[in-house]
Design a protein around this motif. Structure first.
Motif, PDB file in Angstrom:
ATOM      1  N   HIS A 442       0.923  -1.198   0.136  1.00 39.26           N
ATOM      2  CA  HIS A 442       0.026   0.017   0.202  1.00 39.26           C
ATOM      3  C   HIS A 442       0.897   1.221  -0.180  1.00 39.26           C
ATOM      4  O   HIS A 442       0.386   2.393  -0.563  1.00 39.26           O
ATOM      5  CB  HIS A 442      -1.054   0.003   1.249  1.00 39.26           C
ATOM      6  CG  HIS A 442      -1.929   1.028   1.146  1.00 39.26           C
ATOM      7  ND1 HIS A 442      -3.060   0.751   0.438  1.00 39.26           N
ATOM      8  CD2 HIS A 442      -2.192   2.000   1.681  1.00 39.26           C
ATOM      9  CE1 HIS A 442      -3.953   1.803   0.529  1.00 39.26           C
ATOM     10  NE2 HIS A 442      -3.279   2.807   1.090  1.00 39.26           N
ATOM     11  N   GLN A 443       2.048   1.011   0.606  1.00 35.75           N
ATOM     12  CA  GLN A 443       2.896   2.244   0.500  1.00 35.75           C
ATOM     13  C   GLN A 443       3.812   2.229  -0.660  1.00 35.75           C
ATOM     14  O   GLN A 443       4.072   3.269  -1.122  1.00 35.75           O
ATOM     15  CB  GLN A 443       4.081   1.967   1.633  1.00 35.75           C
ATOM     16  CG  GLN A 443       5.120   3.167   2.047  1.00 35.75           C
ATOM     17  CD  GLN A 443       4.508   4.554   2.625  1.00 35.75           C
ATOM     18  OE1 GLN A 443       4.141   4.557   3.897  1.00 35.75           O
ATOM     19  NE2 GLN A 443       4.645   5.410   1.875  1.00 35.75           N
ATOM     20  N   TYR A 444       4.292   1.134  -1.116  1.00 38.39           N
ATOM     21  CA  TYR A 444       5.436   1.363  -2.207  1.00 38.39           C
ATOM     22  C   TYR A 444       4.751   0.388  -3.416  1.00 38.39           C
ATOM     23  O   TYR A 444       3.973  -0.575  -3.280  1.00 38.39           O
ATOM     24  CB  TYR A 444       6.462   0.282  -1.753  1.00 38.39           C
ATOM     25  CG  TYR A 444       7.290   1.169  -0.528  1.00 38.39           C
ATOM     26  CD1 TYR A 444       8.068   2.205  -0.812  1.00 38.39           C
ATOM     27  CD2 TYR A 444       7.072   0.480   0.746  1.00 38.39           C
ATOM     28  CE1 TYR A 444       8.570   2.880   0.228  1.00 38.39           C
ATOM     29  CE2 TYR A 444       7.643   1.264   1.963  1.00 38.39           C
ATOM     30  CZ  TYR A 444       8.666   2.416   1.589  1.00 38.39           C
ATOM     31  OH  TYR A 444       9.233   2.892   2.513  1.00 38.39           O
ATOM     32  N   ALA A 445       5.268   0.832  -4.620  1.00 38.98           N
ATOM     33  CA  ALA A 445       5.151   0.086  -5.940  1.00 38.98           C
ATOM     34  C   ALA A 445       6.123  -1.013  -5.991  1.00 38.98           C
ATOM     35  O   ALA A 445       6.873  -1.309  -4.934  1.00 38.98           O
ATOM     36  CB  ALA A 445       5.422   0.957  -7.048  1.00 38.98           C
ATOM     37  N   GLU A 446       5.606  -2.020  -6.741  1.00 39.96           N
ATOM     38  CA  GLU A 446       6.501  -3.300  -6.789  1.00 39.96           C
ATOM     39  C   GLU A 446       7.862  -3.098  -7.241  1.00 39.96           C
ATOM     40  O   GLU A 446       8.750  -3.535  -6.731  1.00 39.96           O
ATOM     41  CB  GLU A 446       5.928  -4.205  -7.788  1.00 39.96           C
ATOM     42  CG  GLU A 446       4.570  -4.872  -7.357  1.00 39.96           C
ATOM     43  CD  GLU A 446       4.600  -5.780  -6.147  1.00 39.96           C
ATOM     44  OE1 GLU A 446       5.664  -6.344  -5.903  1.00 39.96           O
ATOM     45  OE2 GLU A 446       3.718  -5.688  -5.536  1.00 39.96           O
ATOM     46  N   ALA A 447       8.075  -2.122  -7.982  1.00 42.55           N
ATOM     47  CA  ALA A 447       9.515  -2.130  -8.356  1.00 42.55           C
ATOM     48  C   ALA A 447      10.390  -1.457  -7.273  1.00 42.55           C
ATOM     49  O   ALA A 447      11.421  -1.729  -6.931  1.00 42.55           O
ATOM     50  CB  ALA A 447       9.661  -0.707  -9.724  1.00 42.55           C
ATOM     51  N   ASP A 448       9.652  -0.347  -6.245  1.00 43.25           N
ATOM     52  CA  ASP A 448      10.338  -0.066  -4.952  1.00 43.25           C
ATOM     53  C   ASP A 448      10.646  -1.014  -4.122  1.00 43.25           C
ATOM     54  O   ASP A 448      11.768  -1.168  -3.530  1.00 43.25           O
ATOM     55  CB  ASP A 448       9.373   1.101  -4.401  1.00 43.25           C
ATOM     56  CG  ASP A 448       9.119   2.288  -5.271  1.00 43.25           C
ATOM     57  OD1 ASP A 448       9.946   2.633  -6.194  1.00 43.25           O
ATOM     58  OD2 ASP A 448       7.893   2.654  -5.226  1.00 43.25           O
ATOM     59  N   LEU A 449       9.643  -1.963  -4.072  1.00 38.03           N
ATOM     60  CA  LEU A 449       9.828  -2.903  -2.893  1.00 38.03           C
ATOM     61  C   LEU A 449      10.877  -3.928  -3.442  1.00 38.03           C
ATOM     62  O   LEU A 449      11.910  -4.409  -2.919  1.00 38.03           O
ATOM     63  CB  LEU A 449       8.595  -3.922  -2.994  1.00 38.03           C
ATOM     64  CG  LEU A 449       7.466  -3.321  -1.933  1.00 38.03           C
ATOM     65  CD1 LEU A 449       6.303  -4.187  -1.830  1.00 38.03           C
ATOM     66  CD2 LEU A 449       8.097  -3.410  -0.558  1.00 38.03           C
ATOM     67  N   ALA A 450      10.921  -4.261  -4.817  1.00 36.86           N
ATOM     68  CA  ALA A 450      12.069  -5.092  -5.308  1.00 36.86           C
ATOM     69  C   ALA A 450      13.382  -4.643  -5.326  1.00 36.86           C
ATOM     70  O   ALA A 450      14.414  -5.468  -4.818  1.00 36.86           O
ATOM     71  CB  ALA A 450      11.629  -5.241  -6.930  1.00 36.86           C
ATOM     72  N   PRO A 472       6.387  -8.444   2.323  1.00 40.36           N
ATOM     73  CA  PRO A 472       5.562  -9.699   2.145  1.00 40.36           C
ATOM     74  C   PRO A 472       6.284 -10.931   1.795  1.00 40.36           C
ATOM     75  O   PRO A 472       7.132 -11.075   1.086  1.00 40.36           O
ATOM     76  CB  PRO A 472       4.703  -8.965   0.905  1.00 40.36           C
ATOM     77  CG  PRO A 472       4.987  -7.466   0.703  1.00 40.36           C
ATOM     78  CD  PRO A 472       6.166  -7.072   1.282  1.00 40.36           C
ATOM     79  N   LEU A 473       5.708 -12.044   2.309  1.00 42.01           N
ATOM     80  CA  LEU A 473       6.324 -13.187   2.185  1.00 42.01           C
ATOM     81  C   LEU A 473       6.351 -13.952   0.879  1.00 42.01           C
ATOM     82  O   LEU A 473       7.188 -14.243   0.253  1.00 42.01           O
ATOM     83  CB  LEU A 473       5.722 -14.202   3.348  1.00 42.01           C
ATOM     84  CG  LEU A 473       5.489 -13.817   4.615  1.00 42.01           C
ATOM     85  CD1 LEU A 473       4.828 -15.356   5.287  1.00 42.01           C
ATOM     86  CD2 LEU A 473       7.155 -13.856   5.264  1.00 42.01           C
ATOM     87  N   ASP A 474       5.311 -13.366   0.103  1.00 40.29           N
ATOM     88  CA  ASP A 474       5.281 -13.906  -1.300  1.00 40.29           C
ATOM     89  C   ASP A 474       6.041 -13.066  -2.334  1.00 40.29           C
ATOM     90  O   ASP A 474       6.241 -13.388  -3.484  1.00 40.29           O
ATOM     91  CB  ASP A 474       3.711 -13.839  -2.082  1.00 40.29           C
ATOM     92  CG  ASP A 474       3.252 -12.583  -2.129  1.00 40.29           C
ATOM     93  OD1 ASP A 474       3.795 -11.497  -1.463  1.00 40.29           O
ATOM     94  OD2 ASP A 474       2.117 -12.448  -2.637  1.00 40.29           O
ATOM     95  N   GLY A 475       6.670 -12.185  -1.668  1.00 37.35           N
ATOM     96  CA  GLY A 475       7.859 -11.272  -2.385  1.00 37.35           C
ATOM     97  C   GLY A 475       9.331 -11.550  -2.780  1.00 37.35           C
ATOM     98  O   GLY A 475      10.047 -11.172  -3.091  1.00 37.35           O
ATOM     99  N   ARG A 476       9.463 -12.636  -1.440  1.00 38.74           N
ATOM    100  CA  ARG A 476      10.881 -12.827  -1.067  1.00 38.74           C
ATOM    101  C   ARG A 476      11.462 -13.481  -2.560  1.00 38.74           C
ATOM    102  O   ARG A 476      12.698 -13.526  -2.746  1.00 38.74           O
ATOM    103  CB  ARG A 476      11.085 -14.144   0.042  1.00 38.74           C
ATOM    104  CG  ARG A 476      10.710 -13.394   1.119  1.00 38.74           C
ATOM    105  CD  ARG A 476      10.109 -14.480   2.083  1.00 38.74           C
ATOM    106  NE  ARG A 476      11.195 -15.418   2.260  1.00 38.74           N
ATOM    107  CZ  ARG A 476      12.212 -15.806   3.145  1.00 38.74           C
ATOM    108  NH1 ARG A 476      12.333 -14.754   4.015  1.00 38.74           N
ATOM    109  NH2 ARG A 476      13.013 -16.721   3.298  1.00 38.74           N
ATOM    110  N   THR A 477      10.880 -14.436  -3.301  1.00 37.16           N
ATOM    111  CA  THR A 477      11.437 -14.988  -4.432  1.00 37.16           C
ATOM    112  C   THR A 477      11.989 -13.961  -5.524  1.00 37.16           C
ATOM    113  O   THR A 477      12.839 -13.935  -6.314  1.00 37.16           O
ATOM    114  CB  THR A 477      10.547 -15.867  -5.314  1.00 37.16           C
ATOM    115  OG1 THR A 477       9.326 -15.020  -5.361  1.00 37.16           O
ATOM    116  CG2 THR A 477      10.015 -17.001  -4.276  1.00 37.16           C
ATOM    117  N   ALA A 478      11.380 -12.664  -5.432  1.00 37.16           N
ATOM    118  CA  ALA A 478      11.543 -11.570  -6.422  1.00 37.16           C
ATOM    119  C   ALA A 478      12.953 -11.191  -6.158  1.00 37.16           C
ATOM    120  O   ALA A 478      13.432 -10.512  -7.007  1.00 37.16           O
ATOM    121  CB  ALA A 478      10.815 -10.365  -6.391  1.00 37.16           C
TER     122      ALA A 478
END
Length: 479
Positions: A442-450, A472-478
């Motif tokens: 909600h705070q960050y775009a996917e590119a920011d989180l990556a 987020p747990l499902d983002g770890r693989t990224a």
């Protein structure tokens, strides 16, 4: 216990080797520094975010950087997760372990290693409590500025991990503004030093990266912090208003006028009543909102600043203005504020939020916060650092009632989203931990989180340092 927030599944292979792992750890630290019995592990199951708990594999309480490095090297070799822990005062679940993790507690590292007045800094071990630094240098006219409400118990290592603030951060800044250097043990046991006594150092600002990283880039064992000379004088003043909105608007106008007091703290009526019943600080009970505004400097400076603040407060219908008349009265005023979380815990369980909003949005967010909690049929007590917009609504609920707990968590998530949507952010000083992890999108775009996760993975490729936290747990693989 609510299970809305998920944890990673423990590694069965690690769990099956528990006896062997404990035996190996016993070779790395003295026997009294290893906690392994089930009943002795219970205090380490959770932290200040008590709605969740997990019993760790074992707990190690090292006394030296060398012991920390040895444990880190061993755990890295076998892929065993490590959860760093200070005093366990985290309100976001930052120190909650998981079943296959070793908790690395720094509470035994309590030495003040060096006080250097010439360079106005002190070097301390990570387990030194926040307040003990000021106690150590106070007699010589200095203090350590960041002062979270838990400063009597919270440790410098945890403060750095969460970039803690406190009531006086409006003028003096949060931990990152008062941190000069750290000794950091990397995941493979390598020991590095970042920063130092100088005001700046060459190269990338890795110190700034580590501060606020929530124990995911390495384990801090020592820190060099800035010491500040005590002001000539300081005076807290109570301002009472007939509405929270009026108090919030007053704060925005004070800062907008270019006036920077040393602190501006906010309490609404429920918080005033809770804190007054506990501390007997003399808070007015006939107002809906209270500001504690502290000014400092010479008598002339304080009088001039207060005159300007009073004029602004009058434009917002201030009902009560009461200046502290003695050091004892000042201490009581701050005792009431700093006891807010503990005092609230006497009457109900609560979740403490930590969103930050632009000052111009304070009145709006306060109003919407009340609407949100009313809709869920819950009570809220607002007490927070108003000067920098760091809000701490305390949502009261019954932890033993699963339905009530679920409502409290849902209301809290709505309030944090409200803060972001108003132009603010998810956390001002408590960290993300597990509490806000699933709101990061909600705070960050996917590119920011990556990009953030890529930096984290550069320090810890296997993601074994404080897993389940921040991202987020499902983002770890990224990563």
């Amino acid at each position: 216990m609510s299970e809305a927030i998920q944890f990673l599944e423990p590694n069965a292979a690690i769990l099956s080797r528990r006896k062997e792992i404990v035996a190996d750890l016993a070779e790395l630290v003295p026997a009294e520094r290893l906690v392994q019995e089930p009943n002795e592990l219970v205090p380490f199951e959770t932290d200040g975010f008590i709605a969740y708990r997990r019993r760790p594999l074992a707990v190690v309480l090292p006394e030296t950087t060398a012991q920390v490095a040895a444990v880190m090297k061993y755990c890295n070799k076998y892929g065993i997760p490590i959860v760093p822990r200070g005093a366990g005062t985290s309100l976001s679940g930052g120190a909650i372990p998981q079943e296959d993790a070793v908790v690395l507690g720094l509470s035994a590292m309590t030495k003040i290693l060096d006080i250097d007045y010439a360079n106005r800094c002190a070097t301390v071990q990570a387990g030194v409590t926040n307040l003990s630094i000021s106690d150590a240098v106070g007699g010589d006219g200095f203090f350590y500025a960041p002062d979270p409400s838990s400063q009597l118990a919270c440790t410098i290592g945890g403060n750095i991990g969460m970039n803690s603030g406190g009531a006086h951060c409006l003028k003096y800044g949060v931990t990152t503004n008062n941190l000069l250097g750290v000794k950091l043990v990397l995941v493979d046991g390598t020991v590095i030093e970042l920063g130092g006594k100088a005001l700046d150092s060459a190269g990338y600002d890795l110190l700034g990266l580590v501060c606020g990283s929530e124990g995911q880039l390495g384990v801090i064992t020592e820190a060099t912090v800035r010491l500040i000379a005590k002001p000539e004088g300081a005076r807290p003043v109570l301002f009472g208003f007939d509405s929270a909105e009026a108090a919030g608007s007053c704060v925005a106008d004070v800062i907008g006028a270019g006036i920077v007091p040393v602190a501006i703290e906010f309490m609404d009526k429920p918080a005033i009543e809770i804190c007054e019943a506990f501390a007997h600080a003399g808070y007015p009970l006939d107002v809906e909102a209270l500001l504690i505004i502290e000014v400092e400097g010479s008598e002339a400076e304080m009088e001039a600043m207060l005159a300007s603040i009073v004029e602004i407060a009058k434009r917002h219908g201030v009902k009560t203005v009461r200046e502290s008349q003695s050091a004892m009265e000042s201490a009581l005023i701050w005792k009431g504020r700093k006891s807010a979380f503990g005092a609230t815990g006497r009457i109900a369980d609560y979740i403490c939020m930590d969103g930050t909003v632009p000052l111009s949005q304070l009145a709006y967010v306060l109003k919407k916060t009340s609407e949100i909690t009313d809709r869920y049929g819950l009570r809220v007590a607002n007490v927070f650092h108003a000067g920098d917009g760091n809000m701490h609504p305390l949502i009261l609920y019954n932890i033993n009632d699963p339905e009530d707990a679920a409502k409290a968590e849902a209301a809290g998530m709505e309030i944090l989203k409200l803060c972001v949507d108003a132009g603010g952010c998810l956390t001002g000083e408590h960290g993300v931990g597990i509490e806000k992890r699933d709101l990061m999108r909600h705070q960050y775009a996917e590119a920011d989180l990556a990009q953030q996760m890529a930096v984290r993975a550069a320090f810890d490729p296997l993601w074994t340092l404080n897993p389940s936290k921040v991202f987020p747990l499902d983002g770890r693989t990224a990563a």
